[in-house]
Write an enzyme that holds these catalytic residues in place. Structure first.
Site, PDB file in Angstrom:
ATOM      1  N   GLU A 155      -6.528   5.013  16.113  1.00 54.49           N
ATOM      2  CA  GLU A 155      -6.236   3.570  16.074  1.00 54.49           C
ATOM      3  C   GLU A 155      -5.375   3.206  17.277  1.00 54.49           C
ATOM      4  O   GLU A 155      -4.472   3.954  17.643  1.00 54.49           O
ATOM      5  CB  GLU A 155      -5.396   3.197  14.839  1.00 54.49           C
ATOM      6  CG  GLU A 155      -6.046   3.359  13.504  1.00 54.49           C
ATOM      7  CD  GLU A 155      -5.077   2.988  12.374  1.00 54.49           C
ATOM      8  OE1 GLU A 155      -4.104   2.239  12.624  1.00 54.49           O
ATOM      9  OE2 GLU A 155      -5.291   3.467  11.257  1.00 54.49           O
ATOM     10  N   ARG A 162       0.863  -1.185   0.000  1.00 52.38           N
ATOM     11  CA  ARG A 162       0.000   0.000   0.000  1.00 52.38           C
ATOM     12  C   ARG A 162       0.899   1.233   0.000  1.00 52.38           C
ATOM     13  O   ARG A 162       2.119   1.095   0.040  1.00 52.38           O
ATOM     14  CB  ARG A 162      -0.948  -0.014   1.200  1.00 52.38           C
ATOM     15  CG  ARG A 162      -0.257  -0.033   2.529  1.00 52.38           C
ATOM     16  CD  ARG A 162      -1.262   0.063   3.677  1.00 52.38           C
ATOM     17  NE  ARG A 162      -0.578  -0.172   4.949  1.00 52.38           N
ATOM     18  CZ  ARG A 162      -1.184  -0.196   6.118  1.00 52.38           C
ATOM     19  NH1 ARG A 162      -2.472   0.000   6.213  1.00 52.38           N
ATOM     20  NH2 ARG A 162      -0.493  -0.417   7.217  1.00 52.38           N
ATOM     21  N   TRP A 171       3.022  -6.037  12.696  1.00 57.39           N
ATOM     22  CA  TRP A 171       4.203  -5.496  12.027  1.00 57.39           C
ATOM     23  C   TRP A 171       5.411  -5.412  12.957  1.00 57.39           C
ATOM     24  O   TRP A 171       6.485  -4.990  12.550  1.00 57.39           O
ATOM     25  CB  TRP A 171       3.909  -4.133  11.371  1.00 57.39           C
ATOM     26  CG  TRP A 171       3.177  -3.138  12.224  1.00 57.39           C
ATOM     27  CD1 TRP A 171       1.828  -2.910  12.218  1.00 57.39           C
ATOM     28  CD2 TRP A 171       3.732  -2.229  13.174  1.00 57.39           C
ATOM     29  NE1 TRP A 171       1.505  -1.932  13.124  1.00 57.39           N
ATOM     30  CE2 TRP A 171       2.662  -1.491  13.725  1.00 57.39           C
ATOM     31  CE3 TRP A 171       5.027  -1.964  13.633  1.00 57.39           C
ATOM     32  CZ2 TRP A 171       2.840  -0.503  14.698  1.00 57.39           C
ATOM     33  CZ3 TRP A 171       5.203  -0.984  14.607  1.00 57.39           C
ATOM     34  CH2 TRP A 171       4.122  -0.276  15.121  1.00 57.39           C
ATOM     35  N   GLU A 197      -2.401  -8.441   7.196  1.00 55.86           N
ATOM     36  CA  GLU A 197      -2.562  -8.143   8.626  1.00 55.86           C
ATOM     37  C   GLU A 197      -3.448  -9.140   9.355  1.00 55.86           C
ATOM     38  O   GLU A 197      -4.077  -8.797  10.356  1.00 55.86           O
ATOM     39  CB  GLU A 197      -3.070  -6.704   8.783  1.00 55.86           C
ATOM     40  CG  GLU A 197      -2.066  -5.714   8.205  1.00 55.86           C
ATOM     41  CD  GLU A 197      -2.314  -4.275   8.598  1.00 55.86           C
ATOM     42  OE1 GLU A 197      -1.498  -3.713   9.360  1.00 55.86           O
ATOM     43  OE2 GLU A 197      -3.314  -3.698   8.134  1.00 55.86           O
ATOM     44  N   LYS A 198      -3.455 -10.372   8.887  1.00 54.86           N
ATOM     45  CA  LYS A 198      -4.344 -11.350   9.535  1.00 54.86           C
ATOM     46  C   LYS A 198      -3.886 -11.745  10.932  1.00 54.86           C
ATOM     47  O   LYS A 198      -4.664 -12.254  11.723  1.00 54.86           O
ATOM     48  CB  LYS A 198      -4.568 -12.573   8.659  1.00 54.86           C
ATOM     49  CG  LYS A 198      -3.334 -13.298   8.214  1.00 54.86           C
ATOM     50  CD  LYS A 198      -3.731 -14.473   7.334  1.00 54.86           C
ATOM     51  CE  LYS A 198      -2.594 -15.019   6.536  1.00 54.86           C
ATOM     52  NZ  LYS A 198      -2.099 -14.083   5.502  1.00 54.86           N
ATOM     53  N   ASN A 231      -4.169   7.687   4.632  1.00 62.33           N
ATOM     54  CA  ASN A 231      -3.844   6.936   5.844  1.00 62.33           C
ATOM     55  C   ASN A 231      -2.378   7.135   6.185  1.00 62.33           C
ATOM     56  O   ASN A 231      -1.506   6.867   5.359  1.00 62.33           O
ATOM     57  CB  ASN A 231      -4.107   5.443   5.640  1.00 62.33           C
ATOM     58  CG  ASN A 231      -4.042   4.669   6.938  1.00 62.33           C
ATOM     59  OD1 ASN A 231      -4.906   4.836   7.804  1.00 62.33           O
ATOM     60  ND2 ASN A 231      -3.017   3.860   7.098  1.00 62.33           N
ATOM     61  N   GLU A 232      -2.134   7.636   7.367  1.00 55.86           N
ATOM     62  CA  GLU A 232      -0.769   7.738   7.898  1.00 55.86           C
ATOM     63  C   GLU A 232       0.235   8.258   6.862  1.00 55.86           C
ATOM     64  O   GLU A 232       1.154   7.538   6.444  1.00 55.86           O
ATOM     65  CB  GLU A 232      -0.319   6.391   8.468  1.00 55.86           C
ATOM     66  CG  GLU A 232      -1.132   5.966   9.671  1.00 55.86           C
ATOM     67  CD  GLU A 232      -0.492   4.824  10.448  1.00 55.86           C
ATOM     68  OE1 GLU A 232       0.349   4.109   9.889  1.00 55.86           O
ATOM     69  OE2 GLU A 232      -0.824   4.672  11.642  1.00 55.86           O
ATOM     70  N   HIS A 269      -2.800  -9.542  13.063  1.00 58.87           N
ATOM     71  CA  HIS A 269      -2.979  -8.361  13.912  1.00 58.87           C
ATOM     72  C   HIS A 269      -4.247  -8.553  14.730  1.00 58.87           C
ATOM     73  O   HIS A 269      -5.252  -9.049  14.227  1.00 58.87           O
ATOM     74  CB  HIS A 269      -3.114  -7.114  13.029  1.00 58.87           C
ATOM     75  CG  HIS A 269      -2.856  -5.839  13.750  1.00 58.87           C
ATOM     76  ND1 HIS A 269      -3.750  -5.305  14.658  1.00 58.87           N
ATOM     77  CD2 HIS A 269      -1.814  -4.990  13.696  1.00 58.87           C
ATOM     78  CE1 HIS A 269      -3.245  -4.169  15.127  1.00 58.87           C
ATOM     79  NE2 HIS A 269      -2.069  -3.954  14.565  1.00 58.87           N
TER      80      HIS A 269
HETATM   81  C1  GLA Z   1      -1.383   1.435  10.923  1.00 58.96           C
HETATM   82  C2  GLA Z   1      -2.400   1.553   9.792  1.00 58.96           C
HETATM   83  C3  GLA Z   1      -3.488   0.540   9.836  1.00 58.96           C
HETATM   84  C4  GLA Z   1      -2.964  -0.802  10.255  1.00 58.96           C
HETATM   85  C5  GLA Z   1      -2.290  -0.652  11.586  1.00 58.96           C
HETATM   86  C6  GLA Z   1      -1.839  -1.954  12.181  1.00 58.96           C
HETATM   87  O1  GLA Z   1      -1.662   2.232  11.971  1.00 58.96           O
HETATM   88  O2  GLA Z   1      -2.970   2.843   9.718  1.00 58.96           O
HETATM   89  O3  GLA Z   1      -4.089   0.462   8.566  1.00 58.96           O
HETATM   90  O4  GLA Z   1      -2.049  -1.259   9.322  1.00 58.96           O
HETATM   91  O5  GLA Z   1      -1.168   0.159  11.422  1.00 58.96           O
HETATM   92  O6  GLA Z   1      -1.157  -1.773  13.379  1.00 58.96           O
END
Ligand code: GLA
Length: 659
Positions: A308, A113, A316, A356-357, A151-152, A359
């Site tokens: 979040e 991504r 991760w 991310e399964k 996102n981020e 997580h």
């Molecule tokens: C980041 C992303 C999320 C997800 C989380 C997992 O914060 O914004 O989409 O990947 O990490 O910890």
């Protein structure tokens, strides 16, 4: 414009919801279980570009309409994402030159991504079109209470070195420096014969086999942050026309080195932060507090949103450490204590496939029979009980300086020692203050700091003349300033301030530094007050200041290590050593007392006490019961009078009893 979302009431509870991963019957169950858990807000559509625009210019909103309506019927509000962090395969195929390029020249691949460059014209055009279509379609939808752009930003890649970035960089440099002479002067290009005669000669500071001009690198870091910000603004301006607040989730305020969040903060309608514990770090709740305090400071003291965090394992990280019983609750409520008006998670339901399964999620693979699910339901109830806390302010009497430009500059190559690290010094001071039960704000050194009783400047290597004057005025006006070593040494171009170090702060500190004496790896120094220092030692000469402590050993044995200078109505102190948090505590304790900072005494070290509005949050991180005296009222979490006891691992939120 509202600074935080118009969710029905209280503290928002929920998380990222990715319904595109699930069939309709699972979505139905999702909404039912969300109600059971007390979910009030979900972030939707954050990665669903290809579902929304399966081919260029072809939009499919039916699936999104259905889930937004379903959530609305269930009384759940939506924070609607613009999915630009997940460019579809058709986009990458059509615009292969939009892939970001690293400093080392590696083109980022697809299949992950965040693989489009914020400066690329096709990516910008596509992002704007998406924002337009989403605003048109959902701008009036009563479920959609706010917008979540991208996102981020900056994570994982802050700086891009593709052709579009290089072109944008040259334009940015023209705006910043106006003429080439000014740029040559600012970058000190006389050194190593780097003088530029034409803007087109200037390249991005790509990886080279030796050090690249540090002023150029510093400008590139600024440019990169600004480029992402302008991509945000592009979407924000479109979405704002709907009258609903627009935000983007910061990739951890204390962890996101690549974005200058002081520049970002005023551009958001509400500050939103993602925070992930480092599962292996001892006392990691301290860094959670720090992240929350920086989020609140970026919000100018107003409420912010925890966008979040995790219910448990983080996939991760090298090891997905599960949270211990009670830890998720303490984490969540600590964010609320420090100003968050939301408790949101990544993500609602654990994915069965994809990256991310492993997580954690609010609803684990194991479903509703799991401990995590039960804890989530209980937390939802806790969060409901905290409704009266919403909007409350946290006030701090102590501020710690935090400046991303100085962070970047300090950590470039070829500094006096490779052991200098911005976070190491900030963390050391923060930890010492946390253990003294002092709530702190973070400030930019140019900000209005006049209201703080104590301001700490941890190794603020880069300091402009303007910021230095600001600090000087603060001390003149009666403030207590504590400066740590290697501060105020260079200006905004990484050029050494004129005269002896620390050029920008010599006068207010009443001293000069003749020579730096960095320590060898594992070498330590001791101060006459008993503290142990690492990394640094230096030769200080007093010019008006008095020595409070000396180096007891090491290269500067017998010379001043901790000094104090009365200046105007205040005092400026200087610490020439890298004291450990334990070494900092007595020194800070004395300073806090001297400056009249109010702080609770006789509390167990692991009891976190934070006041938010009229409420007192007590979070017991320790293994033993904690007792607090002199505090009465009702514990919002139990509805019963507060007894003064906080069980091991427990939390109390004390509201004053109504007269
Ligand atoms: C980041 C992303 C999320 C997800 C989380 C997992 O914060 O914004 O989409 O990947 O990490 O910890």
């Amino acid at each position: 414009m509202s600074r935080y979302p118009a969710v029905p009431e209280g503290i928002a509870f929920g998380g990222d919801y990715n319904p595109e991963q699930w069939p309709a019957e699972v979505q139905e169950e999702d909404v039912r279980l969300m109600r059971e858990a007390g979910v009030t807000l979900v972030s939707l559509g954050v990665f669903s570009w290809v579902q929304t625009e399966p081919r260029e210019g072809v939009y499919e909103f039916g699936w999104l309409d259905a889930i937004v309506d379903r959530l609305h019927d269930a009384g759940i509000s939506v924070n609607l994402g613009t999915p630009t962090a997940a460019p579809p395969a058709w986009f990458s195929r059509a615009y292969p030159d939009a892939f970001p390029v690293t400093r080392e020249g590696v083109r980022v691949g697809a299949g992950g991504r965040q693989h489009a460059c914020s400066s690329h014209p096709a990516f910008r055009a596509a992002s704007a079109r998406l924002a337009e279509r989403l605003a048109e379609r959902y701008g009036d939808h009563p479920a959609v209470v706010m917008w979540h752009v991208h996102n981020e930003y900056g994570a994982p890649l802050g700086e891009c070195y593709c052709a579009a970035s290089t072109a944008a960089w040259r334009l940015w440099l023209r705006r910043r420096h106006e003429d080439l002479d000014a740029l040559n002067a600012a970058w000190g290009t006389a050194f190593w014969g780097q003088r530029y005669g034409d803007w087109e000669e200037i390249d991005a500071p790509r990886w080279s086999h030796t050090v690249v001009n540090p002023a150029q690198r510093l400008d590139y870091a600024r440019f990169a942050s600004e480029e992402h910000l302008s991509h945000f603004r592009l979407q924000r301006d479109i979405l704002r026309r709907t009258g609903k607040p627009v935000t983007t989730n910061f990739a951890g305020t204390v962890n996101c080195k690549s974005m200058d969040l002081w520049r970002w903060a005023p551009e958001l309608d509400v500050i939103a932060n993602d925070h992930y514990l480092n599962g292996e770090q001892p006392d990691n709740h301290i860094w959670l507090s720090m992240s929350a305090d920086l989020s609140r400071s970026l919000a100018g003291g107003e409420p912010w949103m925890l966008m979040e965090h995790s219910t448990g394992a983080i996939s991760w990280q090298a090891r997905g450490i599960a949270k211990r019983p009670g830890e998720m609750r303490r984490n969540s409520l600590a964010h609320v204590a420090r100003g968050s008006d939301s408790v949101l998670f990544f993500q609602w339901r654990a994915s069965r496939s994809g990256a991310e399964k492993w997580h954690s999620a609010m609803l684990p693979h194991g479903g509703t029979g799991t401990r995590i699910w039960q804890d989530v339901v209980a937390l939802g109830a806790d969060v409901r009980r905290l409704a009266p806390v919403r909007g409350g302010r946290v006030t701090a009497e102590v501020a710690v300086a935090w400046d991303w430009e100085s962070y970047w500059a300090l950590e470039l190559e070829w500094r006096p020692t490779g052991d200098l690290a911005f976070r190491e010094r900030v963390d050391a001071f923060y930890e010492a203050l946390w253990r003294e039960h002092v709530t702190v704000d973070f400030v930019h050194p140019s900000a209005d700091i006049s209201a703080y009783k104590v301001v700490v400047l941890p190794s603020s290597y880069l300091l402009t003349e303007g910021s230095a004057k600001n600090l000087q005025r603060y001390v003149e006006g009666g403030g207590h300033l504590l400066v740590s070593y290697f501060s105020g040494v260079v200006d905004e171009h990484d050029t050494v301030h004129e005269g002896p170090y620390p050029g920008a702060l010599r006068e207010v500190l009443g001293l000069s530094v003749e020579e730096f004496h960095p320590l060898r790896e594992h070498e330590t120094v001791t101060l006459t007050g008993g503290g142990t220092g690492r990394v640094w030692s230096e030769r200080v000469h007093l010019v008006g200041a008095r020595a409070e402590q000396h180096f007891a050993d090491g290269p500067d044995a017998g010379h001043p290590a901790y000094t104090s200078h009365d200046f105007g109505a205040g005092t400026a102190r200087y610490l020439a050593a890298g004291l450990t948090p334990a070494g900092l505590r007595p020194l800070l304790g004395a300073l806090l007392d001297r400056a009249g900072v109010s702080r609770p005494r006789d509390l167990p070290e692991n009891l976190e006490l934070v006041r938010r509005g009229a409420h007192t949050f007590l979070i017991n991180h320790g293994p033993a019961p904690a007792t607090v005296t002199g505090l009465s009222g009702t514990d919002l979490l139990t509805g019963a009078p507060f007894t003064g006891d906080v069980p091991p691992g427990g939390v109390a939120v004390v509201a004053p009893t109504q007269e």
